[in-house]
Design a protein around this motif. Structure first.
Motif, PDB file in Angstrom:
ATOM      1  N   LYS A   1      37.111  39.026  35.978  1.00 28.72           N
ATOM      2  CA  LYS A   1      37.924  37.902  36.879  1.00 28.72           C
ATOM      3  C   LYS A   1      38.784  38.468  37.766  1.00 28.72           C
ATOM      4  CE  LYS A   1      39.459  34.138  38.488  1.00 28.72           C
ATOM      5  NZ  LYS A   1      38.573  33.341  39.386  1.00 28.72           N
ATOM      6  N   ARG A   2      39.418  39.708  37.500  1.00 28.78           N
ATOM      7  CA  ARG A   2      40.130  40.609  38.391  1.00 28.78           C
ATOM      8  C   ARG A   2      39.415  40.980  39.259  1.00 28.78           C
ATOM      9  NH1 ARG A   2      42.298  43.186  34.663  1.00 28.78           N
ATOM     10  NH2 ARG A   2      41.306  45.008  34.938  1.00 28.78           N
TER      11      ARG A   2
ATOM     12  N   LYS B   1      36.382  37.627  42.107  1.00 23.24           N
ATOM     13  CA  LYS B   1      37.385  36.345  42.244  1.00 23.24           C
ATOM     14  C   LYS B   1      36.527  35.010  42.283  1.00 23.24           C
ATOM     15  CE  LYS B   1      41.115  38.852  42.788  1.00 23.24           C
ATOM     16  NZ  LYS B   1      41.987  39.022  41.706  1.00 23.24           N
TER      17      LYS B   1
END
Length: 222
Positions: free
Chosen positions: A158-159, A162
């Motif tokens: 997720k980092r 996006k």
């Protein structure tokens, strides 16, 4: 004393590191991705998902968690490694492309990267074109170490990407049928799945709830 002695300083260093969180590491263990696998991947995208493109990469929108139902890392790697699907006549009717995922989590929580993160992989009907797959060695006996590793890996993905909006278990994939995200050209090409188990998914989800990832539209994330 104004300064610690070298021995005391070393002891302090060890104590601080003992209290620190474990370092997140990915160990690269690449499977074969030759010209044959590339062309089969592009063919799968076109025939199964109706997507024409020049390179076998995805723009990830979701993460799908799995279990292997195979007891060891080595045996699982040997299954994923060939470009062509061994056996599985039910799946060969759809494509000769072998199944695979970018990430494989061993029983002790060690994370192996089999493919670059966003390489197209066949692991979830109807959603391969947008889904990053994580396989866990084992069956309905996944370990606490694997759960923690999945949490770390979900946070990492997720980092870095996006556009990821969903986190689901493989057993939830059919809930996307009829939604805009579902892309499978044959409505009868479906298989029954229960992995990685509802309990495992609840544990992972509870630890990444701050990421606000959506679950299954049919079951409300359960």
């Amino acid at each position: 004393m104004k300064y610690l002695s070298p021995i005391l300083a070393f002891v302090a260093f060890l104590l601080l590191n003992a209290c620190a969180k474990p370092t997140f590491r990915l160990i690269d263990k690449p499977i074969i991705f030759d010209e044959e696998r590339k062309q089969l991947s592009l063919e799968y995208l076109a025939k199964r998902h109706g997507i024409q493109q020049q390179q076998p990469y995805i723009k990830p929108k979701m993460i799908v968690l799995h279990w292997t139902a195979v007891p060891t890392l080595e045996a699982t790697f040997d299954i994923f490694n060939p470009s062509l699907l061994p056996g599985r006549p039910d799946l060969q009717k759809a494509s000769r492309l072998n199944t695979s995922v970018p990430f494989l989590v061993d029983r002790d929580g060690t994370i192996f990267r089999l493919l670059p993160d966003t390489t197209f992989a066949r692991h979830c009907i109807g959603l391969n074109y947008c889904a990053i797959g994580i396989e866990n060695i084992g069956n309905n006996d996944l370990t606490k170490a694997q759960m923690k590793a999945n949490v770390q890996l979900v946070r990492y993905l997720k980092r870095h990407y996006k556009g990821i909006e969903y986190l689901i278990g493989h057993y939830e994939y059919k809930d996307f049928i009829g939604t805009p995200i579902w892309k499978e050209t044959d409505p009868n090409y479906l298989t029954g799945k229960i992995d990685p188990g509802k309990s495992f998914m609840r544990k992972v989800r509870s630890r990444v709830k701050d990421l606000h990832l959506k679950g299954s539209p049919g079951l409300g994330g359960e």
